[in-house]
Design a protein around this motif. Structure first.
Motif, PDB file in Angstrom:
ATOM      1  N   ALA A  97       0.856  -1.197   0.000  1.00  0.00           N
ATOM      2  CA  ALA A  97       0.000   0.000   0.000  1.00  0.00           C
ATOM      3  C   ALA A  97       0.886   1.238   0.000  1.00  0.00           C
ATOM      4  O   ALA A  97       1.963   1.238   0.616  1.00  0.00           O
ATOM      5  CB  ALA A  97      -0.902   0.012   1.225  1.00  0.00           C
ATOM      6  N   VAL A  98       0.424   2.272  -0.708  1.00  0.00           N
ATOM      7  CA  VAL A  98       1.218   3.504  -0.860  1.00  0.00           C
ATOM      8  C   VAL A  98       0.335   4.725  -0.616  1.00  0.00           C
ATOM      9  O   VAL A  98      -0.822   4.749  -1.043  1.00  0.00           O
ATOM     10  CB  VAL A  98       1.774   3.612  -2.308  1.00  0.00           C
ATOM     11  CG1 VAL A  98       2.539   4.912  -2.492  1.00  0.00           C
ATOM     12  CG2 VAL A  98       2.661   2.455  -2.634  1.00  0.00           C
ATOM     13  N   ILE A  99       0.904   5.720   0.067  1.00  0.00           N
ATOM     14  CA  ILE A  99       0.274   7.044   0.140  1.00  0.00           C
ATOM     15  C   ILE A  99       1.268   8.056  -0.416  1.00  0.00           C
ATOM     16  O   ILE A  99       2.483   7.800  -0.418  1.00  0.00           O
ATOM     17  CB  ILE A  99      -0.162   7.403   1.582  1.00  0.00           C
ATOM     18  CG1 ILE A  99       0.998   7.240   2.572  1.00  0.00           C
ATOM     19  CG2 ILE A  99      -1.352   6.561   2.009  1.00  0.00           C
ATOM     20  CD1 ILE A  99       0.648   7.591   4.014  1.00  0.00           C
ATOM     21  N   HIS A 100       0.757   9.184  -0.847  1.00  0.00           N
ATOM     22  CA  HIS A 100       1.609  10.092  -1.635  1.00  0.00           C
ATOM     23  C   HIS A 100       1.150  11.539  -1.485  1.00  0.00           C
ATOM     24  O   HIS A 100      -0.035  11.812  -1.415  1.00  0.00           O
ATOM     25  CB  HIS A 100       1.513   9.616  -3.108  1.00  0.00           C
ATOM     26  CG  HIS A 100       2.028  10.582  -4.127  1.00  0.00           C
ATOM     27  ND1 HIS A 100       1.370  10.826  -5.307  1.00  0.00           N
ATOM     28  CD2 HIS A 100       3.141  11.341  -4.154  1.00  0.00           C
ATOM     29  CE1 HIS A 100       2.049  11.690  -6.027  1.00  0.00           C
ATOM     30  NE2 HIS A 100       3.127  12.031  -5.348  1.00  0.00           N
ATOM     31  N   ASN A 101       2.121  12.438  -1.451  1.00  0.00           N
ATOM     32  CA  ASN A 101       1.851  13.866  -1.534  1.00  0.00           C
ATOM     33  C   ASN A 101       2.712  14.406  -2.659  1.00  0.00           C
ATOM     34  O   ASN A 101       3.902  14.088  -2.717  1.00  0.00           O
ATOM     35  CB  ASN A 101       2.233  14.541  -0.201  1.00  0.00           C
ATOM     36  CG  ASN A 101       2.149  16.053  -0.268  1.00  0.00           C
ATOM     37  OD1 ASN A 101       1.401  16.607  -1.064  1.00  0.00           O
ATOM     38  ND2 ASN A 101       2.930  16.724   0.562  1.00  0.00           N
ATOM     39  N   GLY A 102       2.131  15.165  -3.576  1.00  0.00           N
ATOM     40  CA  GLY A 102       2.914  15.730  -4.672  1.00  0.00           C
ATOM     41  C   GLY A 102       2.307  15.357  -6.017  1.00  0.00           C
ATOM     42  O   GLY A 102       1.144  14.941  -6.087  1.00  0.00           O
ATOM     43  N   ILE A 103       3.101  15.516  -7.056  1.00  0.00           N
ATOM     44  CA  ILE A 103       2.622  15.153  -8.398  1.00  0.00           C
ATOM     45  C   ILE A 103       3.728  14.371  -9.105  1.00  0.00           C
ATOM     46  O   ILE A 103       4.871  14.840  -9.197  1.00  0.00           O
ATOM     47  CB  ILE A 103       2.272  16.411  -9.230  1.00  0.00           C
ATOM     48  CG1 ILE A 103       1.065  17.126  -8.616  1.00  0.00           C
ATOM     49  CG2 ILE A 103       1.990  16.048 -10.676  1.00  0.00           C
ATOM     50  CD1 ILE A 103       0.639  18.382  -9.351  1.00  0.00           C
ATOM     51  N   ILE A 104       3.386  13.187  -9.585  1.00  0.00           N
ATOM     52  CA  ILE A 104       4.368  12.403 -10.352  1.00  0.00           C
ATOM     53  C   ILE A 104       4.143  12.759 -11.818  1.00  0.00           C
ATOM     54  O   ILE A 104       3.128  12.394 -12.424  1.00  0.00           O
ATOM     55  CB  ILE A 104       4.196  10.902 -10.052  1.00  0.00           C
ATOM     56  CG1 ILE A 104       4.571  10.675  -8.586  1.00  0.00           C
ATOM     57  CG2 ILE A 104       5.081  10.056 -10.978  1.00  0.00           C
ATOM     58  CD1 ILE A 104       4.146   9.384  -8.015  1.00  0.00           C
ATOM     59  N   GLU A 105       5.088  13.513 -12.352  1.00  0.00           N
ATOM     60  CA  GLU A 105       4.845  14.121 -13.661  1.00  0.00           C
ATOM     61  C   GLU A 105       4.865  13.108 -14.799  1.00  0.00           C
ATOM     62  O   GLU A 105       4.209  13.305 -15.811  1.00  0.00           O
ATOM     63  CB  GLU A 105       5.861  15.244 -13.903  1.00  0.00           C
ATOM     64  CG  GLU A 105       5.485  16.476 -13.095  1.00  0.00           C
ATOM     65  CD  GLU A 105       6.606  17.486 -12.939  1.00  0.00           C
ATOM     66  OE1 GLU A 105       7.683  17.290 -13.545  1.00  0.00           O
ATOM     67  OE2 GLU A 105       6.403  18.459 -12.190  1.00  0.00           O
ATOM     68  N   ASN A 106       5.642  12.014 -14.654  1.00  0.00           N
ATOM     69  CA  ASN A 106       5.698  11.033 -15.742  1.00  0.00           C
ATOM     70  C   ASN A 106       4.735   9.869 -15.511  1.00  0.00           C
ATOM     71  O   ASN A 106       4.933   8.781 -16.021  1.00  0.00           O
ATOM     72  CB  ASN A 106       7.129  10.513 -15.933  1.00  0.00           C
ATOM     73  CG  ASN A 106       7.723   9.897 -14.671  1.00  0.00           C
ATOM     74  OD1 ASN A 106       7.259  10.197 -13.567  1.00  0.00           O
ATOM     75  ND2 ASN A 106       8.722   9.049 -14.816  1.00  0.00           N
TER      76      ASN A 106
END
Ligand code: M6R
Length: 614
Positions: A97-106
């Motif tokens: 499981a993953v949580i994320h803050n930000g933007i993965i541009e690719n």
């Protein structure tokens, strides 16, 4: 913008994580979710909307109890804020499981590649791709930390990631690039979060993670490496505020508490910076006086409210330090060709120290060899690390999305810097600088006095709750105050609110005036006779055209009485310091008006406290 919490230790992870999310909800509140590892299994729960929806869901269907877990509050970037797009996201096997803050541009390219390889992605988010990439990397061996490092090397953009895997149930792994992540160090337990507020009830010892680092968190150990797996040096620090600072303390909203804390915040920001001889001591900035004497231009970069502090700083720096000063919205700065060199002092102002636009402006300035000084409220955030020097404001944690005490302390910081420049450059006589410092030292009392007289402002705000538009006018430093008053009203009351330089009125905005339109006018002190008299004429002009005038003027200024439908008196202070007292009624006004409209002033719609994406 999102809030992230990770926990590994001996306590029920769900409780720790949900409590942490409650303290981070100001970072985003479109949806919330948790993941817990228990008995070798991964369980996730997520709900659209505020944290309360998730709490209700967890009560109805509690996940198995485990001591490793993580949680997320979201400010949506990719995909609408629904249950499906809420974090955590899992891989095809349901073991990562993953949580994320930000933007993965690719992410679009990565997603296409994953789908072609047979992965089934279920959300519209950029984050989910990371869960599937980790799934593939875990098959190659090396465990979750190695997998995370390999995945990070493939990602473009800004991200904080936190992941758990059923293959190692006493482990939480985090990674960061251009997005905040701090480690909380406990005894037999450790924490990860976007902000220390999430774990402040458990520990005040923290580690700031650097750029492009991966952290492995176990109950009894923390290992930090770079993305290549090389051990990284870490900096531990002790947080100088406690859990009570991150709680409402009897107020209905954090914003009310933060407005009330302003006299203390202003006093704390002055504390220890005025020597016994009345001279300023700002050695902590780590900017040698010789370098400050060589400065020939100042450029201030900041966004939103911090930018308004910068606009006021311009008047102070030009007047006291005799230096040309430009103020630039940080997001515009690097997309033009600003003229910078080694003699340029760039001042970056940011409460959070995590505003991406401001950080990018700082990097651009340093590439051009300018000296960069940060003004920041959050110890351990990114901005201070990226600047040549820093002056901290001591506002304490600001939780409400609308900035209040941070603004006043940013003003104190810029006044200190402007007076310090005057002191070291000799642009004002020593006794003039000394006298102004003495007046600055009286400001906590003056702000306190303003707060004591706010009941009529609250009444006025309630009476205007049905209005659709309010205009704000000011001159000189009153102009940025007008902009700030309008910004507060927009973000909290969702009303059309516009700030104008009063001198601009007859060049267009006066056409907006119609019968009964509320117009707030910030009047300079009488000592500035020309400016003062000009704005009194402006008040008459708008009143003649039907405006309902709400006038903020210094005590005893009887000249405005005949033209003010409502008069708000503030203590008499020197012109340059006046924003410290004129802003407060505007904060109270916006807060009360929004509350009367039934809005949650701590979490206004569509906003998040720190804008960590461009
Ligand atoms: O954390 P920062 O000071 O860099 O934040 C800058 C702006 O996003 C912030 O001041 C924003 O405008 C406030 N919410 C306004 O109340």
């Amino acid at each position: 913008m999102c809030g992230i919490v990770g926990y590994v230790g001996a306590k029920p992870a769900l409780d720790v994580v949900v409590e942490g999310l409650a303290r981070l909800e100001y970072r985003g509140y479109d949806s919330a979710g948790v993941a817990v590892l228990a008995d070798g299994r991964l369980t996730t729960a997520k709900r659209a909307g505020k944290l309360v929806n998730l709490r209700n869901a967890l009560e109805e269907e509690p996940p198995p109890a485990g001591t490793t877990g993580m949680g997320h509050t979201r400010w949506a970037t990719h995909g609408p804020p629904n249950d499906r797009n809420a974090h955590p996201h899992t891989d095809c096997t349901g073991t990562v499981a993953v949580i994320h803050n930000g933007i993965i541009e690719n992410f679009a390219r990565l997603r296409a590649e994953l789908e072609e390889a047979g992965h089934k992605l279920r959300s519209d988010t950029d984050t989910e791709a990371v869960a599937h990439l980790l799934e593939d990397e875990l098959k190659r061996g090396g465990g979750l930390p190695d997998a995370m490092r390999r995945v990070c090397r493939r990602l473009e953009g800004a991200f904080t990631l936190v992941a758990v895997h059923t293959g190692d149930t006493d482990l939480v792994v985090g990674a960061r690039r251009n997005s905040p992540l701090v480690v909380g160090l406990g005894k037999g337990e450790n924490f990860l979060a976007s902000d220390v507020a999430a774990f402040i009830a458990h520990t005040r010892d923290a580690i700031e993670l650097g750029q492009d680092q991966v952290v492995e968190l176990r109950p009894n150990g923390v290992v930090v490496t770079d993305f290549a797996g090389r051990p990284a040096e870490v900096k531990e620090y002790h947080v100088d505020w406690d859990v009570s600072a991150a709680e409402k303390g009897g107020y209905d909203y954090f914003m009310l508490k933060e407005i009330a804390e302003q006299p203390r915040a202003v006093a704390d920001t002055l504390l220890g910076r005025i020597g016994t001889d009345g001279r300023l001591i700002l050695d902590e900035m780590r900017m040698p006086d010789q370098e400050l004497r060589e400065v020939d231009k100042v450029i201030i970069v900041a966004c939103g409210t911090a930018n308004h502090a910068g606009l006021i700083a311009k008047y102070a720096i030009e007047h006291w330090a005799g230096l040309p000063c430009e103020v630039e919205l940080a997001h515009e700065f690097r997309y033009r060709d600003p003229i910078l060199n080694r003699s340029t002092l760039v001042i970056a102002i940011s409460q959070s120290g995590e505003t991406m636009d401001t950080l990018m402006a700082v990097r651009h300035a340093r590439e051009q060899h300018a000296k960069v000084l940060g003004i920041c409220n959050v110890n351990g955030s990114t901005l201070p690390r990226e600047c040549d020097g820093v002056l901290y404001t001591h506002a304490g944690p600001e939780i409400a999305v609308a900035s209040t005490k941070a603004f006043l302390t940013q003003l104190v910081a810029v006044y200190l810097i402007a007076l310090y420049l005057a002191q070291v450059r000799g642009t004002k006589w020593g006794d003039e600088v000394f006298a102004m410092i003495q007046l600055l030292a009286q400001m906590p009392e003056k702000v306190d006095k303003v707060l004591e007289t706010m009941e009529p402002v609250r009444e006025l705000a309630r009476s205007l709750a049905g209005e659709r538009c309010v205009l704000f006018l000011g001159r000189h430093v009153g102009f940025p105050v007008a902009l700030e008053g309008a910004l507060k009203l927009k973000e909290l009351a969702y009303m059309h609110a516009e700030g104008f330089a009063a001198g601009e009125l007859k060049h267009g905005p006066i056409a907006l005036i119609e019968e009964g339109l509320p117009v707030v006018v910030v009047v300079p002190p009488r000592a500035r006779d020309v400016l003062h008299d000009k704005i009194v004429s402006n008040i008459q002009e708008i009143r003649a055209r039907g405006a309902r005038t709400i006038v903020i003027a210094e005590e005893g200024d009887t000249s405005v009485e005949p033209y003010a439908d409502t008069l708000i008196a503030v203590p008499a202070v020197p012109t340059l310091l006046q924003p410290l007292v004129t802003t407060v009624p505007l904060q109270v006004f916006a807060c009360e008006l929004a509350t009367a409209k039934g809005h949650d002033v701590d979490q206004p719609r569509n906003l998040a406290k720190s804008v960590t994406v461009e």
